[in-house]
Design a protein around this motif. Structure first.
Motif, PDB file in Angstrom:
ATOM      1  N   ASN A  14     -29.495 111.648 -67.191  1.00 55.19           N
ATOM      2  CA  ASN A  14     -30.919 111.932 -67.425  1.00 55.19           C
ATOM      3  C   ASN A  14     -31.184 113.422 -67.608  1.00 55.19           C
ATOM      4  OD1 ASN A  14     -31.510 109.246 -67.217  1.00 55.19           O
ATOM      5  ND2 ASN A  14     -32.155 109.345 -65.063  1.00 55.19           N
ATOM      6  N   TYR A  15     -30.364 114.253 -66.976  1.00 55.78           N
ATOM      7  CA  TYR A  15     -30.481 115.705 -67.162  1.00 55.78           C
ATOM      8  C   TYR A  15     -29.664 116.165 -68.387  1.00 55.78           C
ATOM      9  CZ  TYR A  15     -32.695 116.875 -62.600  1.00 55.78           C
ATOM     10  OH  TYR A  15     -33.559 117.030 -61.544  1.00 55.78           O
ATOM     11  N   SER A  16     -29.198 115.195 -69.179  1.00 54.98           N
ATOM     12  CA  SER A  16     -28.351 115.494 -70.351  1.00 54.98           C
ATOM     13  C   SER A  16     -27.048 116.202 -69.992  1.00 54.98           C
ATOM     14  CB  SER A  16     -29.106 116.327 -71.395  1.00 54.98           C
ATOM     15  OG  SER A  16     -30.214 115.609 -71.845  1.00 54.98           O
ATOM     16  N   ILE A  17     -26.507 115.896 -68.837  1.00 57.47           N
ATOM     17  CA  ILE A  17     -25.212 116.460 -68.435  1.00 57.47           C
ATOM     18  C   ILE A  17     -24.157 115.368 -68.638  1.00 57.47           C
ATOM     19  CG2 ILE A  17     -23.892 117.512 -66.556  1.00 57.47           C
ATOM     20  CD1 ILE A  17     -26.327 119.181 -66.947  1.00 57.47           C
ATOM     21  N   PRO A  18     -23.183 115.616 -69.496  1.00 53.95           N
ATOM     22  CA  PRO A  18     -22.210 114.572 -69.819  1.00 53.95           C
ATOM     23  C   PRO A  18     -21.125 114.451 -68.748  1.00 53.95           C
ATOM     24  CG  PRO A  18     -21.717 116.550 -71.070  1.00 53.95           C
ATOM     25  CD  PRO A  18     -22.918 116.867 -70.227  1.00 53.95           C
ATOM     26  N   VAL A  19     -21.368 113.653 -67.731  1.00 53.10           N
ATOM     27  CA  VAL A  19     -20.386 113.541 -66.648  1.00 53.10           C
ATOM     28  C   VAL A  19     -19.521 112.298 -66.792  1.00 53.10           C
ATOM     29  CG1 VAL A  19     -21.644 114.823 -64.877  1.00 53.10           C
ATOM     30  CG2 VAL A  19     -22.083 112.388 -65.182  1.00 53.10           C
ATOM     31  N   ARG A  20     -18.352 112.381 -66.199  1.00 48.88           N
ATOM     32  CA  ARG A  20     -17.447 111.240 -66.081  1.00 48.88           C
ATOM     33  C   ARG A  20     -17.133 111.056 -64.605  1.00 48.88           C
ATOM     34  NH1 ARG A  20     -17.391 107.866 -69.854  1.00 48.88           N
ATOM     35  NH2 ARG A  20     -18.793 108.938 -71.250  1.00 48.88           N
ATOM     36  N   ILE A  21     -16.900 109.815 -64.205  1.00 50.70           N
ATOM     37  CA  ILE A  21     -16.510 109.560 -62.823  1.00 50.70           C
ATOM     38  C   ILE A  21     -14.992 109.533 -62.759  1.00 50.70           C
ATOM     39  CG2 ILE A  21     -16.647 108.015 -60.862  1.00 50.70           C
ATOM     40  CD1 ILE A  21     -19.148 106.759 -62.185  1.00 50.70           C
ATOM     41  N   LYS A  22     -14.449 110.433 -61.965  1.00 48.32           N
ATOM     42  CA  LYS A  22     -12.997 110.441 -61.802  1.00 48.32           C
ATOM     43  C   LYS A  22     -12.669 109.693 -60.523  1.00 48.32           C
ATOM     44  CE  LYS A  22      -9.095 113.523 -61.412  1.00 48.32           C
ATOM     45  NZ  LYS A  22      -8.657 114.903 -61.541  1.00 48.32           N
ATOM     46  N   TRP A  23     -11.893 108.625 -60.689  1.00 44.75           N
ATOM     47  CA  TRP A  23     -11.556 107.769 -59.562  1.00 44.75           C
ATOM     48  C   TRP A  23     -10.889 108.559 -58.460  1.00 44.75           C
ATOM     49  CZ3 TRP A  23      -6.950 106.109 -57.212  1.00 44.75           C
ATOM     50  CH2 TRP A  23      -7.083 104.988 -56.377  1.00 44.75           C
ATOM     51  N   PRO A  24     -11.207 108.312 -57.213  1.00 44.64           N
ATOM     52  CA  PRO A  24     -12.234 107.351 -56.799  1.00 44.64           C
ATOM     53  C   PRO A  24     -13.608 107.961 -56.532  1.00 44.64           C
ATOM     54  CG  PRO A  24     -10.911 108.024 -54.911  1.00 44.64           C
ATOM     55  CD  PRO A  24     -10.396 108.791 -56.096  1.00 44.64           C
ATOM     56  N   ASN A  25     -13.710 109.281 -56.422  1.00 43.75           N
ATOM     57  CA  ASN A  25     -14.936 109.787 -55.784  1.00 43.75           C
ATOM     58  C   ASN A  25     -15.475 111.098 -56.330  1.00 43.75           C
ATOM     59  OD1 ASN A  25     -12.727 111.249 -54.817  1.00 43.75           O
ATOM     60  ND2 ASN A  25     -13.907 111.901 -53.047  1.00 43.75           N
ATOM     61  N   ASP A  26     -15.050 111.496 -57.512  1.00 45.24           N
ATOM     62  CA  ASP A  26     -15.526 112.790 -58.015  1.00 45.24           C
ATOM     63  C   ASP A  26     -16.262 112.640 -59.338  1.00 45.24           C
ATOM     64  OD1 ASP A  26     -14.390 114.402 -55.967  1.00 45.24           O
ATOM     65  OD2 ASP A  26     -12.432 114.205 -56.928  1.00 45.24           O
ATOM     66  N   LEU A  27     -17.178 113.567 -59.584  1.00 42.43           N
ATOM     67  CA  LEU A  27     -17.806 113.639 -60.902  1.00 42.43           C
ATOM     68  C   LEU A  27     -17.311 114.882 -61.622  1.00 42.43           C
ATOM     69  CD1 LEU A  27     -19.805 111.499 -59.783  1.00 42.43           C
ATOM     70  CD2 LEU A  27     -21.506 112.559 -61.240  1.00 42.43           C
ATOM     71  N   PHE A  28     -16.958 114.691 -62.863  1.00 43.58           N
ATOM     72  CA  PHE A  28     -16.414 115.784 -63.652  1.00 43.58           C
ATOM     73  C   PHE A  28     -17.283 116.060 -64.878  1.00 43.58           C
ATOM     74  CE2 PHE A  28     -11.897 117.134 -62.804  1.00 43.58           C
ATOM     75  CZ  PHE A  28     -11.878 116.700 -61.497  1.00 43.58           C
ATOM     76  N   ILE A  29     -17.328 117.347 -65.254  1.00 47.01           N
ATOM     77  CA  ILE A  29     -17.792 117.714 -66.594  1.00 47.01           C
ATOM     78  C   ILE A  29     -16.550 118.245 -67.284  1.00 47.01           C
ATOM     79  CG2 ILE A  29     -19.264 119.200 -67.991  1.00 47.01           C
ATOM     80  CD1 ILE A  29     -21.179 119.462 -65.670  1.00 47.01           C
ATOM     81  N   GLY A  30     -16.122 117.590 -68.319  1.00 45.26           N
ATOM     82  CA  GLY A  30     -14.860 117.976 -68.948  1.00 45.26           C
ATOM     83  C   GLY A  30     -13.747 117.893 -67.927  1.00 45.26           C
ATOM     84  N   GLU A  31     -13.025 118.988 -67.727  1.00 46.53           N
ATOM     85  CA  GLU A  31     -11.902 118.987 -66.793  1.00 46.53           C
ATOM     86  C   GLU A  31     -12.266 119.643 -65.460  1.00 46.53           C
ATOM     87  OE1 GLU A  31      -9.054 117.362 -67.356  1.00 46.53           O
ATOM     88  OE2 GLU A  31      -9.949 116.728 -69.249  1.00 46.53           O
ATOM     89  N   ARG A  32     -13.538 119.809 -65.198  1.00 46.46           N
ATOM     90  CA  ARG A  32     -13.952 120.507 -63.973  1.00 46.46           C
ATOM     91  C   ARG A  32     -14.803 119.639 -63.058  1.00 46.46           C
ATOM     92  NH1 ARG A  32     -13.860 126.300 -64.108  1.00 46.46           N
ATOM     93  NH2 ARG A  32     -12.637 126.978 -65.894  1.00 46.46           N
ATOM     94  N   LYS A  33     -14.570 119.855 -61.757  1.00 42.15           N
ATOM     95  CA  LYS A  33     -15.271 119.041 -60.768  1.00 42.15           C
ATOM     96  C   LYS A  33     -16.671 119.586 -60.494  1.00 42.15           C
ATOM     97  CE  LYS A  33     -12.715 117.551 -57.202  1.00 42.15           C
ATOM     98  NZ  LYS A  33     -12.254 117.175 -55.824  1.00 42.15           N
TER      99      LYS A  33
END
Ligand code: BTX
Length: 323
Positions: free
Chosen positions: A168-187
């Motif tokens: 919703n904030y237009s931040i392209p995040v991915r969920i890295k299993w099991p418990n982290d959110l990443f933008i690109g290669e950064r936590k």
């Protein structure tokens, strides 16, 4: 403290109009000059208050720094954060939340900190939690119907909620299993779920969430400066911590209720839609080293992969070599 609290409540109830000094003084049972003093203190604390002759006072903006009042205002949840404890500095909000939960704190109680001096990650790792740079908070949850073996699903529910807020904030995040959110290669964010259970019943869960928000690059500890990021680094602007918390609280409550009512299925497919490296080949170090393609998540929280022979495996604590 009590008066200031009521004053803020009155201002907030009248935020679309004005409330006169006389009315405030009547309702709070203090003098006009005392009101004036309180207003000055609020301004110092970062509240933007407009005063118009013959009309009165109106709140225009909330402080950007966290406080119990600023968090509570405009919080659109049914239960999450209705009991809220804010501390400028603590060792770890997890510890305080555990103490409160043992002391019968209710479902949805939140412990929030300006900074953590001993922020915790998983497996005794640390979590860098600088003063006023991020959201560092722990929530007491008492899911009545959830079996202890499914408690890890709460981490996945929280990850989905965070991913939705970031989208919703237009931040392209991915969920890295099991418990982290990443933008690109950064936590960007980490989730820590700790459970207290007896026999087959969960007593409580402490859900800890850390989000890097207003850090500049050099605000991170040297050891993680090349692997961490913040919303500000990505979006190139300051984010209001109070507003962000309200969005996260509302979305998590929504996802949590859906999870309790409908089970894991809807969460599972959303989690998979946000999964970091979904469909990609990774290296796994479990009984030797082998290649595996990430295909999804199992309902017990395990990662589902297939090997080069097309055979499916569920990975639990196995080390996945992500890059
Ligand atoms: P984790 O074990 O997956 O990640 C911890 C690892 O991440 C560390 O070993 C370090 O390499 C890296 N790291 C540490 N701090 C940061 C940071 N600020 N940004 C990016 N990378 C970092 C993740 O554990 C779970 C973290 C939960 C944090 C919340 S904050 C509120 C609550 N209180 C508390 O003490 N922990 C939780």
């Amino acid at each position: 403290e009590g008066t200031r609290h009521k004053l803020i409540d009155l201002l907030f109830q009248n935020q679309d109009s004005y409330i006169s000094g006389q009315e405030l003084s009547d309702q709070l049972n203090i003098s006009r000059s005392a009101i004036w003093k309180h207003m000055n203190e609020l301004k110092k604390a970062g509240y933007e208050i407009e005063a118009v002759t013959n009309r009165g006072y109106r709140i225009v903006n909330l402080p950007t720094v966290l406080s119990e009042d600023a968090i509570r205002w405009g919080l659109e949840t049914d239960w999450l954060g209705h009991h809220l404890h804010y501390y400028p500095s603590v060792t770890s909000t997890q510890n305080i939340a555990h103490d409160l939960a043992r002391d019968k704190a209710s479902h949805g109680t939140v412990v929030m900190a300006g900074e953590q001096t001993k922020g915790k990650g998983r497996m005794k790792r640390y979590w860098d939690s600088k003063q006023n740079a991020g959201l560092w908070f722990s929530t007491v949850l008492r899911p009545k119907s959830l079996e202890p073996k499914n408690a890890t699903q709460i981490t996945l529910v929280a990850a989905v909620a965070l991913a939705k807020v970031m989208s919703n904030y237009s931040i392209p995040v991915r969920i890295k299993w099991p418990n982290d959110l990443f933008i690109g290669e950064r936590k960007l964010s980490g989730i820590l779920t700790e459970m207290q259970a007896e026999q087959d019943q969960i007593d409580y869960i402490i859900l800890g969430i850390g989000i890097n928000v207003n850090h500049d690059k050099n605000d991170f500890d040297q050891s993680i400066v090349n692997q961490a990021t913040s919303l500000k680094i990505y979006a190139e602007e300051q984010i209001n911590l109070n507003d962000l918390f309200k969005s996260v609280a509302k979305e998590f409550e929504l996802q949590y209720e859906r999870f309790i009512e409908q089970g894991f299925k809807p969460i599972k497919s959303e989690w998979e839609s946000y999964a970091y490296k979904m469909g990609e080949w990774l290296k796994v170090r479990a009984q030797g080293e082998w290649n595996a393609k990430l295909v999804g998540i199992h309902e017990d929280g395990a990662l589902k992969v297939i090997d080069e022979n097309g055979q499916e495996h569920l990975l639990y604590s196995a080390e996945i070599l992500w890059s």
